[in-house]
Design a protein around this motif. Sequence first.
Motif, PDB file in Angstrom:
ATOM      1  N   VAL A   6      10.099 -38.630 -15.157  1.00 26.13           N
ATOM      2  CA  VAL A   6       8.798 -39.282 -15.136  1.00 26.13           C
ATOM      3  C   VAL A   6       7.726 -38.206 -15.054  1.00 26.13           C
ATOM      4  CG1 VAL A   6       7.306 -40.844 -13.855  1.00 26.13           C
ATOM      5  CG2 VAL A   6       9.748 -41.315 -14.014  1.00 26.13           C
ATOM      6  N   THR A   7       6.837 -38.194 -16.013  1.00 24.16           N
ATOM      7  CA  THR A   7       5.759 -37.211 -16.054  1.00 24.16           C
ATOM      8  C   THR A   7       4.496 -37.867 -15.523  1.00 24.16           C
ATOM      9  OG1 THR A   7       6.788 -36.257 -18.024  1.00 24.16           O
ATOM     10  CG2 THR A   7       4.524 -35.605 -17.551  1.00 24.16           C
ATOM     11  N   PRO A   8       3.833 -37.250 -14.543  1.00 22.71           N
ATOM     12  CA  PRO A   8       2.609 -37.837 -13.996  1.00 22.71           C
ATOM     13  C   PRO A   8       1.520 -37.952 -15.070  1.00 22.71           C
ATOM     14  CG  PRO A   8       3.285 -35.893 -12.724  1.00 22.71           C
ATOM     15  CD  PRO A   8       4.182 -35.992 -13.911  1.00 22.71           C
ATOM     16  N   PRO A   9       0.673 -38.972 -14.965  1.00 22.71           N
ATOM     17  CA  PRO A   9      -0.378 -39.175 -15.979  1.00 22.71           C
ATOM     18  C   PRO A   9      -1.275 -37.958 -16.184  1.00 22.71           C
ATOM     19  CG  PRO A   9      -0.220 -41.096 -14.557  1.00 22.71           C
ATOM     20  CD  PRO A   9       0.685 -40.048 -13.981  1.00 22.71           C
ATOM     21  N   HIS A  10      -1.636 -37.270 -15.113  1.00 22.12           N
ATOM     22  CA  HIS A  10      -2.529 -36.116 -15.277  1.00 22.12           C
ATOM     23  C   HIS A  10      -1.860 -35.008 -16.097  1.00 22.12           C
ATOM     24  CE1 HIS A  10      -0.249 -34.884 -11.679  1.00 22.12           C
ATOM     25  NE2 HIS A  10      -0.495 -33.641 -12.067  1.00 22.12           N
ATOM     26  N   GLU A  11      -0.549 -34.884 -15.976  1.00 24.36           N
ATOM     27  CA  GLU A  11       0.188 -33.880 -16.755  1.00 24.36           C
ATOM     28  C   GLU A  11       0.251 -34.296 -18.233  1.00 24.36           C
ATOM     29  OE1 GLU A  11       2.311 -30.360 -17.532  1.00 24.36           O
ATOM     30  OE2 GLU A  11       0.982 -30.968 -15.918  1.00 24.36           O
ATOM     31  N   LYS A  12       0.445 -35.594 -18.477  1.00 29.31           N
ATOM     32  CA  LYS A  12       0.442 -36.100 -19.856  1.00 29.31           C
ATOM     33  C   LYS A  12      -0.899 -35.821 -20.517  1.00 29.31           C
ATOM     34  CE  LYS A  12       3.641 -39.933 -19.027  1.00 29.31           C
ATOM     35  NZ  LYS A  12       3.796 -41.400 -19.032  1.00 29.31           N
ATOM     36  N   VAL A  13      -1.985 -36.095 -19.795  1.00 26.49           N
ATOM     37  CA  VAL A  13      -3.334 -35.866 -20.345  1.00 26.49           C
ATOM     38  C   VAL A  13      -3.526 -34.387 -20.651  1.00 26.49           C
ATOM     39  CG1 VAL A  13      -5.804 -35.931 -19.789  1.00 26.49           C
ATOM     40  CG2 VAL A  13      -4.355 -37.891 -19.255  1.00 26.49           C
ATOM     41  N   ARG A  14      -3.128 -33.543 -19.728  1.00 27.52           N
ATOM     42  CA  ARG A  14      -3.278 -32.094 -19.942  1.00 27.52           C
ATOM     43  C   ARG A  14      -2.542 -31.653 -21.200  1.00 27.52           C
ATOM     44  NH1 ARG A  14      -0.777 -27.534 -19.571  1.00 27.52           N
ATOM     45  NH2 ARG A  14       1.166 -28.373 -18.743  1.00 27.52           N
ATOM     46  N   LEU A  15      -1.292 -32.113 -21.338  1.00 28.03           N
ATOM     47  CA  LEU A  15      -0.493 -31.720 -22.498  1.00 28.03           C
ATOM     48  C   LEU A  15      -1.066 -32.281 -23.799  1.00 28.03           C
ATOM     49  CD1 LEU A  15       3.083 -32.062 -20.978  1.00 28.03           C
ATOM     50  CD2 LEU A  15       1.966 -29.951 -21.727  1.00 28.03           C
ATOM     51  N   VAL A  16      -1.511 -33.532 -23.771  1.00 30.88           N
ATOM     52  CA  VAL A  16      -2.067 -34.133 -24.986  1.00 30.88           C
ATOM     53  C   VAL A  16      -3.355 -33.415 -25.387  1.00 30.88           C
ATOM     54  CG1 VAL A  16      -3.150 -36.224 -25.907  1.00 30.88           C
ATOM     55  CG2 VAL A  16      -0.969 -36.383 -24.706  1.00 30.88           C
ATOM     56  N   LEU A  17      -4.190 -33.087 -24.412  1.00 25.71           N
ATOM     57  CA  LEU A  17      -5.425 -32.351 -24.736  1.00 25.71           C
ATOM     58  C   LEU A  17      -5.111 -30.974 -25.317  1.00 25.71           C
ATOM     59  CD1 LEU A  17      -7.737 -33.323 -21.745  1.00 25.71           C
ATOM     60  CD2 LEU A  17      -7.912 -34.073 -24.131  1.00 25.71           C
ATOM     61  N   GLU A  18      -4.131 -30.297 -24.743  1.00 25.75           N
ATOM     62  CA  GLU A  18      -3.715 -28.997 -25.287  1.00 25.75           C
ATOM     63  C   GLU A  18      -3.192 -29.152 -26.712  1.00 25.75           C
ATOM     64  OE1 GLU A  18      -3.820 -25.794 -23.806  1.00 25.75           O
ATOM     65  OE2 GLU A  18      -5.184 -26.893 -22.495  1.00 25.75           O
ATOM     66  N   LEU A  19      -2.465 -30.221 -26.934  1.00 25.57           N
ATOM     67  CA  LEU A  19      -1.919 -30.505 -28.258  1.00 25.57           C
ATOM     68  C   LEU A  19      -3.041 -30.794 -29.258  1.00 25.57           C
ATOM     69  CD1 LEU A  19       0.731 -30.947 -29.842  1.00 25.57           C
ATOM     70  CD2 LEU A  19       0.661 -33.319 -29.094  1.00 25.57           C
ATOM     71  N   LEU A  20      -4.019 -31.599 -28.842  1.00 22.45           N
ATOM     72  CA  LEU A  20      -5.134 -31.928 -29.731  1.00 22.45           C
ATOM     73  C   LEU A  20      -6.022 -30.711 -30.015  1.00 22.45           C
ATOM     74  CD1 LEU A  20      -6.139 -35.437 -28.303  1.00 22.45           C
ATOM     75  CD2 LEU A  20      -4.989 -34.948 -30.479  1.00 22.45           C
ATOM     76  N   ARG A  21      -6.108 -29.800 -29.051  1.00 17.86           N
ATOM     77  CA  ARG A  21      -6.879 -28.568 -29.255  1.00 17.86           C
ATOM     78  C   ARG A  21      -6.098 -27.541 -30.079  1.00 17.86           C
ATOM     79  NH1 ARG A  21      -8.142 -28.684 -23.031  1.00 17.86           N
ATOM     80  NH2 ARG A  21     -10.015 -29.948 -23.030  1.00 17.86           N
ATOM     81  N   LYS A  22      -4.848 -27.898 -30.398  1.00 20.33           N
ATOM     82  CA  LYS A  22      -3.943 -27.044 -31.176  1.00 20.33           C
ATOM     83  C   LYS A  22      -3.635 -25.732 -30.467  1.00 20.33           C
ATOM     84  CE  LYS A  22      -5.350 -29.095 -35.508  1.00 20.33           C
ATOM     85  NZ  LYS A  22      -4.294 -29.858 -36.043  1.00 20.33           N
ATOM     86  N   ARG A  23      -3.618 -25.785 -29.144  1.00 25.66           N
ATOM     87  CA  ARG A  23      -3.241 -24.611 -28.369  1.00 25.66           C
ATOM     88  C   ARG A  23      -1.727 -24.531 -28.200  1.00 25.66           C
ATOM     89  NH1 ARG A  23      -7.865 -24.791 -23.642  1.00 25.66           N
ATOM     90  NH2 ARG A  23      -9.604 -24.273 -25.024  1.00 25.66           N
ATOM     91  N   ILE A  24      -1.069 -25.715 -28.320  1.00 24.33           N
ATOM     92  CA  ILE A  24       0.395 -25.757 -28.259  1.00 24.33           C
ATOM     93  C   ILE A  24       0.877 -26.710 -29.347  1.00 24.33           C
ATOM     94  CG2 ILE A  24       0.592 -25.211 -25.782  1.00 24.33           C
ATOM     95  CD1 ILE A  24       0.967 -28.190 -25.243  1.00 24.33           C
TER      96      ILE A  24
END
Length: 115
Positions: A6-24
Motif C-alpha cells: 500500500v503506497t500512501p497518497p502523498h507518495e503517489k502524488v509525488r511520484l505522479v508529479l515527477e512522472l509528469l515533469r518527466k524527471r523519472i
Amino acid sequence: MPPQPVTPPHEKVRLVLELLRKRITLSQAAQQAGVSPQAVANWRRQFVSAGHESLQPHARHTKGADRERQLLNEIALLKAALGEAHLALRQHRGEFARRPGLGSYRPGALRSPLL
C-alpha cells in the motif's frame, strides 16, 4: 502473485508529479514505489482525470448538488404523502363521528389506558 504494498497518497502524488515533469520514467516510478508500472499508470490517469473534472464548471459540487436535489424531491414527495394521509384521516374521523351511536367520539377516547 503477492499483493502489492500500500503506497500512501502523498507518495503517489509525488511520484505522479515527477512522472509528469518527466524527471523519472514510468518504470523508475514503479520501482521506487515497489509496484507494477501499470499501477503507476493508473495513478497518473486518476490524477489527471480528477484534475480535469475539478476544472469543469460546477464539477466540484455536482455530486453534492445532485444528492441534495434528490433529497429535496424525496422530502416534497413525503410531505405530499403525509398531507394526503392527514386529509384521509380527518375524513375518516369525520365519518366515524357521524355514525349512529358514536356521537360522543373524541380523539384518543378509544385508546387503552396502558398506552
